[in-house]
Write a protein that holds these residues in place. Structure first.
Motif, PDB file in Angstrom:
ATOM      1  N   ARG A  49      42.901  45.946  30.506  1.00  0.00           N
ATOM      2  CA  ARG A  49      43.507  45.026  31.442  1.00  0.00           C
ATOM      3  C   ARG A  49      42.359  44.753  32.453  1.00  0.00           C
ATOM      4  O   ARG A  49      42.225  43.616  32.973  1.00  0.00           O
ATOM      5  CB  ARG A  49      44.566  45.771  32.176  1.00  0.00           C
ATOM      6  N   ASN A  50      41.320  45.536  32.692  1.00  0.00           N
ATOM      7  CA  ASN A  50      40.232  45.001  33.374  1.00  0.00           C
ATOM      8  C   ASN A  50      39.475  44.201  33.004  1.00  0.00           C
ATOM      9  O   ASN A  50      38.900  43.268  33.576  1.00  0.00           O
ATOM     10  CB  ASN A  50      39.406  46.411  33.753  1.00  0.00           C
ATOM     11  N   TRP A  51      39.287  44.254  31.756  1.00  0.00           N
ATOM     12  CA  TRP A  51      38.370  42.968  31.095  1.00  0.00           C
ATOM     13  C   TRP A  51      39.183  41.846  30.857  1.00  0.00           C
ATOM     14  O   TRP A  51      38.611  40.656  31.193  1.00  0.00           O
ATOM     15  CB  TRP A  51      38.214  43.667  29.330  1.00  0.00           C
ATOM     16  N   THR A  52      40.278  41.809  30.494  1.00  0.00           N
ATOM     17  CA  THR A  52      41.202  40.616  30.594  1.00  0.00           C
ATOM     18  C   THR A  52      41.350  40.011  31.925  1.00  0.00           C
ATOM     19  O   THR A  52      41.720  38.519  31.983  1.00  0.00           O
ATOM     20  CB  THR A  52      42.301  40.651  29.739  1.00  0.00           C
ATOM     21  N   ASN A  53      41.353  40.866  32.822  1.00  0.00           N
ATOM     22  CA  ASN A  53      41.484  40.256  34.261  1.00  0.00           C
ATOM     23  C   ASN A  53      39.980  40.104  35.014  1.00  0.00           C
ATOM     24  O   ASN A  53      39.926  39.733  36.232  1.00  0.00           O
ATOM     25  CB  ASN A  53      42.162  41.182  35.238  1.00  0.00           C
ATOM     26  N   ALA A  54      39.066  40.115  34.093  1.00  0.00           N
ATOM     27  CA  ALA A  54      37.634  39.612  34.322  1.00  0.00           C
ATOM     28  C   ALA A  54      37.087  40.705  35.612  1.00  0.00           C
ATOM     29  O   ALA A  54      36.404  40.178  36.151  1.00  0.00           O
ATOM     30  CB  ALA A  54      37.336  38.051  34.744  1.00  0.00           C
ATOM     31  N   LEU A  55      37.682  41.696  35.589  1.00  0.00           N
ATOM     32  CA  LEU A  55      37.101  42.958  36.397  1.00  0.00           C
ATOM     33  C   LEU A  55      35.931  43.648  35.992  1.00  0.00           C
ATOM     34  O   LEU A  55      35.180  44.278  36.847  1.00  0.00           O
ATOM     35  CB  LEU A  55      38.145  43.727  36.830  1.00  0.00           C
ATOM     36  N   ILE A  56      35.679  43.515  34.735  1.00  0.00           N
ATOM     37  CA  ILE A  56      34.383  44.302  34.095  1.00  0.00           C
ATOM     38  C   ILE A  56      34.153  43.463  33.202  1.00  0.00           C
ATOM     39  O   ILE A  56      34.920  42.533  32.517  1.00  0.00           O
ATOM     40  CB  ILE A  56      34.829  45.641  33.437  1.00  0.00           C
ATOM     41  N   SER A  57      32.639  43.398  32.893  1.00  0.00           N
ATOM     42  CA  SER A  57      31.949  42.594  31.654  1.00  0.00           C
ATOM     43  C   SER A  57      32.368  43.111  30.402  1.00  0.00           C
ATOM     44  O   SER A  57      32.799  44.229  30.197  1.00  0.00           O
ATOM     45  CB  SER A  57      30.579  42.569  31.936  1.00  0.00           C
ATOM     46  N   ALA A  58      32.106  42.004  29.450  1.00  0.00           N
ATOM     47  CA  ALA A  58      32.233  42.378  28.103  1.00  0.00           C
ATOM     48  C   ALA A  58      31.354  43.558  27.612  1.00  0.00           C
ATOM     49  O   ALA A  58      31.722  44.356  26.927  1.00  0.00           O
ATOM     50  CB  ALA A  58      31.986  41.109  27.170  1.00  0.00           C
ATOM     51  N   GLN A  59      29.995  43.822  28.043  1.00  0.00           N
ATOM     52  CA  GLN A  59      29.360  44.880  27.810  1.00  0.00           C
ATOM     53  C   GLN A  59      29.879  46.081  28.236  1.00  0.00           C
ATOM     54  O   GLN A  59      29.995  46.992  27.743  1.00  0.00           O
ATOM     55  CB  GLN A  59      27.922  44.517  28.527  1.00  0.00           C
ATOM     56  N   GLU A  60      30.536  45.859  29.803  1.00  0.00           N
ATOM     57  CA  GLU A  60      31.199  47.337  30.183  1.00  0.00           C
ATOM     58  C   GLU A  60      32.275  47.634  29.384  1.00  0.00           C
ATOM     59  O   GLU A  60      32.571  48.843  29.220  1.00  0.00           O
ATOM     60  CB  GLU A  60      31.472  47.006  31.754  1.00  0.00           C
ATOM     61  N   PHE A  61      33.239  46.731  29.055  1.00  0.00           N
ATOM     62  CA  PHE A  61      34.160  46.977  28.218  1.00  0.00           C
ATOM     63  C   PHE A  61      33.831  47.568  26.800  1.00  0.00           C
ATOM     64  O   PHE A  61      34.676  48.645  26.531  1.00  0.00           O
ATOM     65  CB  PHE A  61      35.031  45.767  27.894  1.00  0.00           C
ATOM     66  N   SER A  62      32.932  47.072  26.206  1.00  0.00           N
ATOM     67  CA  SER A  62      32.731  47.459  24.895  1.00  0.00           C
ATOM     68  C   SER A  62      32.198  49.124  25.149  1.00  0.00           C
ATOM     69  O   SER A  62      32.267  49.892  24.186  1.00  0.00           O
ATOM     70  CB  SER A  62      31.177  46.958  24.441  1.00  0.00           C
ATOM     71  N   GLN A  63      31.719  49.651  26.403  1.00  0.00           N
ATOM     72  CA  GLN A  63      31.514  51.039  26.436  1.00  0.00           C
ATOM     73  C   GLN A  63      32.608  51.997  26.700  1.00  0.00           C
ATOM     74  O   GLN A  63      32.458  53.038  26.592  1.00  0.00           O
ATOM     75  CB  GLN A  63      30.627  51.262  27.522  1.00  0.00           C
ATOM     76  N   THR A  64      33.943  51.093  26.722  1.00  0.00           N
ATOM     77  CA  THR A  64      35.166  51.947  27.006  1.00  0.00           C
ATOM     78  C   THR A  64      35.675  51.990  25.751  1.00  0.00           C
ATOM     79  O   THR A  64      36.873  52.981  25.385  1.00  0.00           O
ATOM     80  CB  THR A  64      36.045  51.092  27.871  1.00  0.00           C
ATOM     81  N   LEU A  65      35.245  51.685  24.533  1.00  0.00           N
ATOM     82  CA  LEU A  65      35.951  51.695  23.034  1.00  0.00           C
ATOM     83  C   LEU A  65      35.738  53.278  22.531  1.00  0.00           C
ATOM     84  O   LEU A  65      34.647  53.863  22.840  1.00  0.00           O
ATOM     85  CB  LEU A  65      35.316  50.891  22.190  1.00  0.00           C
ATOM     86  N   LYS A  66      36.690  53.814  22.049  1.00  0.00           N
ATOM     87  CA  LYS A  66      36.705  55.099  21.514  1.00  0.00           C
ATOM     88  C   LYS A  66      37.176  55.040  20.117  1.00  0.00           C
ATOM     89  O   LYS A  66      38.002  54.206  19.727  1.00  0.00           O
ATOM     90  CB  LYS A  66      37.560  56.186  22.317  1.00  0.00           C
ATOM     91  N   LYS A  67      36.358  55.817  19.182  1.00  0.00           N
ATOM     92  CA  LYS A  67      36.612  56.004  17.758  1.00  0.00           C
ATOM     93  C   LYS A  67      38.070  57.233  17.277  1.00  0.00           C
ATOM     94  O   LYS A  67      37.720  58.437  18.113  1.00  0.00           O
ATOM     95  CB  LYS A  67      35.510  56.299  17.135  1.00  0.00           C
ATOM     96  N   LEU A  68      38.621  56.608  16.803  1.00  0.00           N
ATOM     97  CA  LEU A  68      39.647  57.867  16.221  1.00  0.00           C
ATOM     98  C   LEU A  68      39.639  57.790  14.629  1.00  0.00           C
ATOM     99  O   LEU A  68      39.838  56.845  14.147  1.00  0.00           O
ATOM    100  CB  LEU A  68      41.022  57.310  16.786  1.00  0.00           C
TER     101      LEU A  68
END
Length: 1443
Positions: free
Chosen positions: A47-66
């Motif tokens: 939600r923060n990414w699609t609302n432009a509250l964080i950058s794409a680079q910051e969003f990429s750091q939120t990804l987790k692997k399962l």
């Protein structure tokens, strides 16, 4: 907030195929992606990414692997039931569908045995059902989610195929349980998107045009939109649930958009090929744009995306399918529907629904199985298990048929569950799973093969060393054989029940085999030519694809279509050297057996993949025969779209649902028969575009934007195109076959001009001669209509590769750009002389296109999409100036017309227009989501001037005429030949020299041709001396020989004998009457001419003889009734020829003005012209347009007396038109008077001036020229042709007056009455319907209008004395004032208007009428002029303009 907890531990298998994981937290409103590996990726900060509250680079750091552990291989599809916290995962590598239960902390095999190309998966969260598309199996299936994973049997292969018909390659799928809709996409040969109810009923095709590979679907339940990705088109698009309001959200041809999902008012997408993930906000910003962002990964590739959001799956407090009560619960499947209290029950395949909720099977289940022999048994295995790669239980059942002897061949009646089989000597009948069998026949020799016709209930078989085919009607059990010889030794047989055809292979010699077909209804047999019959062992008919397949001992599967095309083979990878036995097919699978025990080969055609299935030791004998068992393979009646070859539809057959309707591809429309698809041909005012994404060439009406397909062979892949507007001919490079081709628009077939052409070749066409310029390995070559070719630019003079070519025929120049180590733009004469570098080095880069400004030879335009510029080069100084730069259009192709440069943006499907001087006034003039990508385009040019020498009779050259600048030409011969001493004729040229007809008796001249030329356009019109008449209206020079004997071309008029005396007398009487009429007309015209002061001497415009249907030897010859091509006109040696009326070419455009009734004027000053305010409405008037677009040549036709519009009144006298659609001729001094179609309008000529009527409605009737402009031809226009005038006045009645130079204007009276003439000889218009006509004043002609038309005259002011003016059609255009149905179009006239109506002394002040973007008045406004009849008395309407 709902959270998911996933446990990851060491992976192991239990008996229930459960896998356990360590806990991880996935919150609600997260995004989850598959990776094509055993791993999932998710983020809770989406939600923060699609609302432009964080950058794409910051969003990429939120990804987790399962990680799904070692039990998974490659995860692609993903869906979720958020209320139960279940993930449904598609594992393509394992060919299974998994269910991940977070509460139970387990993952299970949910469904075993998908194809390698399983598509998307979706969940009905209300009915708890999983849906999936399987591209390889060609079906859409559903299965109920398990209540508990602990009790779920992973080996349970039961499921329900809900859609199995009319599917080729189903891909995407989406469910809307609240609307009871199921959507799916099919990316097969006829890609489309369909909708049905929740179980595949009530099917409806909603999108079928403009698709290539629709892959993934998703639904926005809030906006009720259906979204889809199409990697082939590079688009993400959406429509409503009916397929309407289609819109492209993202378009990047060449970008393979894949996974899509709706999340928090944004659309999330993936681009696996680029390792990209992005989003587009579905809310427009204040600037009207969609906020979007993209993220690129370095080490991971993401495929499908899931929006895990409980808000996206709303549920009712009580769902009908939630009950577990045994009295009302569904046995197997439950889905919601608007009827039956909101829910209905359904059963798996092989079961029947009883009591609306219970499922029962009639004995053992046999549906979608592979049946195969195993010694004395016939066994079955579910076909869905074909794709399993790991060793799992295969659910093999061997109680289908049991015999006391080995079974060698069998066939099935699937509807009745009956199996027919043979042990080699006898034929048996047995019910599946039964133990009792019946002997049907005892053969006298070995039965080698059999097949069953379920339509007629007839069993066919063949016997060794027997020359007949045997057959038995199962009902009567009477055995017969064919009464013809089937060959020496028929070995295998197949039947097509619908076409009633038998196919068999005969072993004609020890090593030779032949394939035959027998049509039962006609009792006709024929051989199917085939080369791949080495040692065939089995033959099968594929009903779906209408082809024959055979297993061959040489180690391959051969196949051929039943129409004898498409012969090919698949080599078997694993060849043991043992004999091969049977072959069978199902959808995209081919199965084959051999002497290897318990083994058969599988070929997956869709992926060109092969693998083997080896059964366990229980099945230790060779498989002698095998077939696929599915009741849908033996329908008693074909579906509507399966009949008559696609239901009789030429393009697209759409079932609806038990009937069919036909639809057409883009650029076509349905013919009257409702099945055929037809296209049309435009002859003016169009774009020609190359859609490189769809490999199509389209003609597009610039005004209506109607699309018409240029029909070319389907094997074509055009890489570039060019257009000859003067001949309406398109030329292209077929990159697929390496051929330069051309096609006359509207004519059948295409002409191969030159082979060995590379797909990167550039091409241009000289509109003076039709010569084609093309870049080849030799350099730049020129090819004429006879395919003679010569090199004008040698390859040694070219650095790198020629990009694009462009020509300026009038100036005799060509330009091209070269790219390689360094780019440069080159200029030369069209004969290859005077080669110069115009621009090179860093100023050039690598252009994409270039073109001359054909209206101003001093300018050359070029574009570079990478640098996002359009630049123009001053050819006097070789300086380049940017016209456009850096606004994101990235132009890849350009063309110039009038005041504008037109461009195609790179990787887009639109054309944009800019002012060619300033780059301003940007406007999209063409765009549609149905197109693919425009890589090249041209505008129809109506202002082309031919080269003054080569444009006239090919410059006198026998072969190739090459312009060398504006005033010089050179004749050339084909490579290897030289010119003769006359410097115009090539040695060995086959020409019809002029002296061959100089001595023919009675022959005067051959008009309109170049008899010493080899060109295909060389068509001549013979004229005869007095007392002779022509026997053939046209002749043609073909390979040096006239196609008619010249000695017989003219015959004496008294040669016709045998007529009776009464006929002669009648003919003489008629001739006398005609002579009398002509004399009267001559006297009237002479008197009228003297009164008007017209004394100029004009030559008649040469008629084109190119229309006669007798000419059949030209490749461009027209069939009867078809439009004829427009050969280049002869050009007089004069400095200027005003053959078009272009306001932008007037010497002083500021003097163009519109006179208003109150005396005010409006003028267009030069500044407005430079800013592009002037209209670009210009048309080229073709010579003598007739009813079918051809040329008028008939010399005389009697005049009608029906009282239609007066053609002309020279001194008060009038001629009248013929009935609607008929033409008539007449007039003084041999001038022709021409009637027009539909309405009986016509024209006259005066003092050798030819005047031409218009098309459809025929409003134009004649026009003359001022005396100081001799020998100028003037032509009438078609519907909506344009006028240009320096003075237009408005009469008191609200109509345009004919002219008022020194006095007021007058108007005629009621219908049919004559006209009035005012002071000083001014001309004034006639009355209403039937009574309008015109006169001329001081050699200025004024034009009446058609019945109901509003245009009645026009004058020429003295200062533009060399300007010619043309008439228009009913509702025709002025260049500045449009009187279609009143004043509607002022183009770029930017001044305020106030309108006042006057009717019976009642005045109503009105606001200025509204205009649309084109300056066209809103039709709903009542301001402006009325079209139609005039009004008598004081009650006329009056309209005043005030500037």
């Amino acid at each position: 907030m709902t959270k998911l907890y996933i446990f990851i531990l060491s992976v192991f298998l239990l008996s229930g195929h459960l896998r356990f994981y360590q806990v991880l937290c996935i919150p609600d409103k997260s995004l989850v992606w598959t990776s094509g590996l055993p791993d999932l990726y998710y983020s809770s900060d989406a939600r923060n990414w699609t609302n432009a509250l964080i950058s794409a680079q910051e969003f990429s750091q939120t990804l987790k692997k399962l990680s799904a552990g070692t039990g998974a291989h490659s995860l692609y599809g993903i869906a979720a039931d958020t209320s139960r916290q279940h993930f449904i995962l598609v594992d393509k590598g394992s060919r299974v569908i998994d269910v991940l239960d977070i509460n139970a902390k387990k993952i299970i095999y949910f469904h075993l045995g998908t194809s390698p190309d399983i598509g998307q998966v979706a969940v009905d969260w209300r009915g708890r059902n999983v849906y999936w598309t399987d591209t390889g199996y060609g079906w859409i299936a559903m299965k109920k989610l398990p209540v508990s994973l602990n009790t779920h049997d992973s080996t349970d292969h039961r499921f329900k195929v809900i859609l199995n018909k009319y599917l080729q390659q189903p891909s995407g799928i989406a469910v809307h349980p609240h609307e009871f809709y199921l959507f799916w996409a099919d990316k097969g040969g006829s890609p489309q998107i369909e909708r049905s109810n929740m179980v595949g009923k009530e099917r409806r095709v909603i999108i079928w045009q403009g698709l290539i590979t629709p892959t993934t679907l998703c639904i926005d339940i809030t906006s009720e939109r259906l979204y889809w990705s199409d990697p082939g088109r590079g688009t993400i698009e959406y429509s409503n649930f009916n397929g309407d309001d289609r819109t492209i959200l993202r378009s990047d041809p060449g970008v393979h958009y894949y996974g899509i999902a709706i999340f928090q008012e944004s659309l999330i997408y993936t681009i696996p090929s680029r390792k990209h993930v992005g989003y587009v906000s579905l809310r427009e910003s204040i600037e009207g744009e969609h906020i979007q962002a993209i993220l690129e990964f370095q080490n991971i590739t993401l495929y499908h995306v899931l929006a895990y959001d409980t808000d996206l799956q709303p549920r009712e407090d009580y769902e009908g399918c939630d009950t577990d009560h045994p009295e009302v619960a569904c046995d197997q499947l439950c889905y919601h529907a608007p009827q039956d209290q909101g829910r209905s029950c359904l059963c798996y395949d092989g079961y029947d629904l009883v009591l609306n909720q219970k499922c029962r099977a009639d004995g053992d289940i046999l549906q979608r199985h592979i049946l195969f022999t195993n010694r004395n048994q016939i066994c079955a295995i579910p076909i869905s298990l074909l794709g399993l790669r790991q060793n799992v239980e295969r659910n093999v059942s061997c109680n289908i048929v049991t015999s006391d002897r080995y079974i060698t061949r069998f066939s099935s009646d699937m509807t009745n569950k009956v199996v027919y089989f043979t042990d080699g000597t006898s034929i048996y009948k047995q019910k599946a799973f039964d133990t009792d069998k019946t002997i049907l026949y005892n053969a006298t020799s070995d039965v080698t093969d059999m097949d069953f016709d379920w339509k007629t209930n007839i069993l066919y078989w063949i016997q060794r060393d027997d020359r007949h085919i045997y057959y038995m009607n199962i009902d009567t059990q009477v055995v017969k054989n064919t009464d013809f010889d089937v060959g020496n030794d028929a070995t295998t047989i197949a039947v097509d029940p619908y076409k009633r055809q038998l196919f068999w292979i005969d072993k004609s010699t020890e090593s030779t085999y032949q394939l035959y077909k027998w049509t039962i209804s006609t009792e006709k047999s024929e051989e199917i030519p085939v080369t791949l019959l080495a040692n065939p062992t089995d033959l099968e008919y594929d009903r779906i694809r209408q082809r024959l397949l055979w297993n061959d001992n040489r180690g391959y599967i051969g196949m051929i279509n039943t129409d004898s095309t498409g012969e090919t083979k698949y080599d078997i990878n694993k060849v043991t050297g043992r004999d091969r036995y049977a072959v069978a097919m199902y959808k995209n699978y081919i199965l084959a057996s051999s002497a290897e025990s318990g083994h058969f080969d599988v070929i997956y055609e869709l992926g060109q993949d092969q693998f083997n299935i080896t059964l366990d030791n229980t099945f230790n004998r060779e498989i002698l025969d095998l077939h696929v068992y599915e009741t849908a393979l033996q329908p008693m009646d074909l579906e509507p779209c399966e009949r008559d070859n696609n239901g009789g539809c030429e393009h697209i057959c759409i079932p609806d649902p038990d009937v069919l309707k036909c639809e057409c591809l883009l650029g076509y429309k349905l013919a009257k028969d409702g099945k055929s698809c037809i296209t049309e041909v435009l002859t003016t005012n169009y774009f020609i575009v190359l859609d490189s994404k769809h490999d199509k060439i389209y003609q597009i009406d610039r005004t209506a934007q109607t699309v018409y397909t240029v029909e070319i062979d389907t094997s074509n892949i055009p890489s570039t195109i060019t257009l000859d507007s003067s001949r309406n001919t398109v030329v292209w490079v077929d990159g697929n076959n390496g051929i330069l081709k051309k096609k006359k628009l509207g004519m059948a077939g295409e002409i191969a001009v030159k082979t060995g052409i590379d797909h990167t070749s550039a091409v241009a066409i000289d509109m003076s001669t039709g010569n084609i310029y093309v870049s080849t390995d030799n350099g730049i070559e020129v090819i004429n209509d006879n395919k003679d070719s010569t090199v004008v630019i040698d390859k040694t003079d070219i650095e790198g590769t020629v990009g694009k070519l462009t020509l300026h025929p009038q100036a005799g120049q060509m330009a091209w750009y070269e790219y390689g180590n360094a780019g440069r733009i080159m200029l030369a004469n069209m004969d290859g002389s005077k080669v110069e570098i115009v621009l090179d080095g860093q100023h050039v880069g690598q252009p994409d296109d270039l073109t001359f400004d054909l209206e101003d030879a001093d300018w050359l335009f070029w574009c570079d999409s990478e640098r996002d510029i359009i630049s123009k080069i001053d050819l006097k100084s070789y300086t380049s100036t940017n016209v456009y730069q850096g606004r994101g259009l990235k132009p890849i192709a350009i063309d110039i017309k009038g005041s504008f440069v037109y461009l195609a943006p790179r990787n887009e499907r639109k054309i944009v227009r800019l002012n060619k001087s300033t780059g301003q006034n940007q406007r999209v003039v063409l765009e549609s989501p149905l197109f693919g990508t425009f890589s090249n385009f041209f505008l129809y040019q109506d202002n082309i001037k031919a080269h003054r020498l080569c444009g006239d009779c090919n410059g006198g050259c026998s072969n190739i005429c090459l312009p060398s600048g504006e005033r010089i030409k050179h004749c050339r011969c084909s490579n290897g030949f030289d010119l003769e001493a006359d410097k115009v004729t090539c040695e060995h040229a086959t020409v019809c020299k002029e002296d061959t007809y100089n001595t023919v008796e009675g022959l005067n001249t051959l008009e309109g041709c170049c008899p010493n030329s080899m060109l295909h356009d060389n068509v001549c019109k013979p004229t005869c001396l007095d007392n002779y008449e022509v026997s053939n209206r046209y002749i043609k020079c073909i390979s040096g020989v006239w196609n008619h004997t010249l000695n017989n071309i003219c015959r004496r008029k008294n040669d016709n004998t045998g007529g009776s005396v009464p006929v002669v007398y009648i003919a003489a009487a008629v001739a006398g009457v005609l002579i009398l009429i002509i004399v009267v007309v001559v006297v009237v015209c002479i008197y009228r001419k003297k009164m008007s002061g017209g004394k100029s001497d004009r030559r008649r415009l040469q008629e084109s003889p190119y229309t006669d249907s007798e000419i059949t030897n030209s490749p461009y010859a027209s069939p009867v009734g078809a439009p004829s091509p427009d050969p280049p006109p002869r050009r007089e040696e004069v400095e200027e020829v005003y053959d078009d009326l272009n306001e932008m070419q007037m010497e002083d455009v500021s003097k163009l003005r519109v006179a208003l009734p109150n005396g005010n004027t409006w003028s267009l000053d030069k500044k407005e012209k430079e800013n592009g305010s002037a209209s670009d409405h210009k048309e080229r008037y073709s010579r003598f347009p007739g009813k079918n677009g051809g040329y008028i040549t008939t010399p005389d036709v009697a005049v009608g007396d029906d009282g239609y519009l007066a053609a002309c009144s020279i001194s008060g006298g009038s001629f009248h038109g013929a009935p609607s659609g008929e033409s008539f001729h007449g007039g003084p001094s041999g001038e022709s008077f021409r009637g027009g179609p539909s309405g009986g309008s016509f024209h006259v000529n005066h003092s050798d001036r030819l005047f031409q009527d218009g098309h459809s409605g025929g409003s134009l009737h004649g026009i003359s020229t001022p005396p100081n402009l001799p020998d100028r031809p003037f032509h009438g226009g078609q519907s909506n042709r344009s006028f240009e005038a320096s003075d237009v006045e408005v009469g008191d009645d609200g109509y345009l007056a004919a002219s008022s130079i020194s006095g007021g204007s007058f108007h005629g009276g009621s219908s049919g009455e004559s006209f009035h003439v005012g002071p000083s000889g001014e001309s004034f218009r006639g009355g209403p319907s039937g009574g309008s006509f015109h006169v001329n004043h001081s050699d200025r002609s004024f034009q009446d209008a058609h019945s109901g038309g509003s245009l009645h005259g026009i004058s020429i002011q003295p200062n533009p004395s060399d300007r010619s003016f043309q008439g228009g059609h009913s509702n025709g255009l002025f260049e500045k004032v449009d009187i279609r149905n009143g004043v509607r179009n002022l183009h770029d006239m930017d001044f305020p208007l106030s309108v006042r109506y006057t009717r019976q002394d009642t005045h109503v002040d009105r606001k200025p009428p509204k205009t649309n973007e084109s300056g066209v008045f809103d039709d709903n406004r009542s301001g402006g002029y009325r079209s139609g009849s005039g009004h008598k008395g004081d009650g006329r309407r009056r309209t005043d303009w005030t500037a």
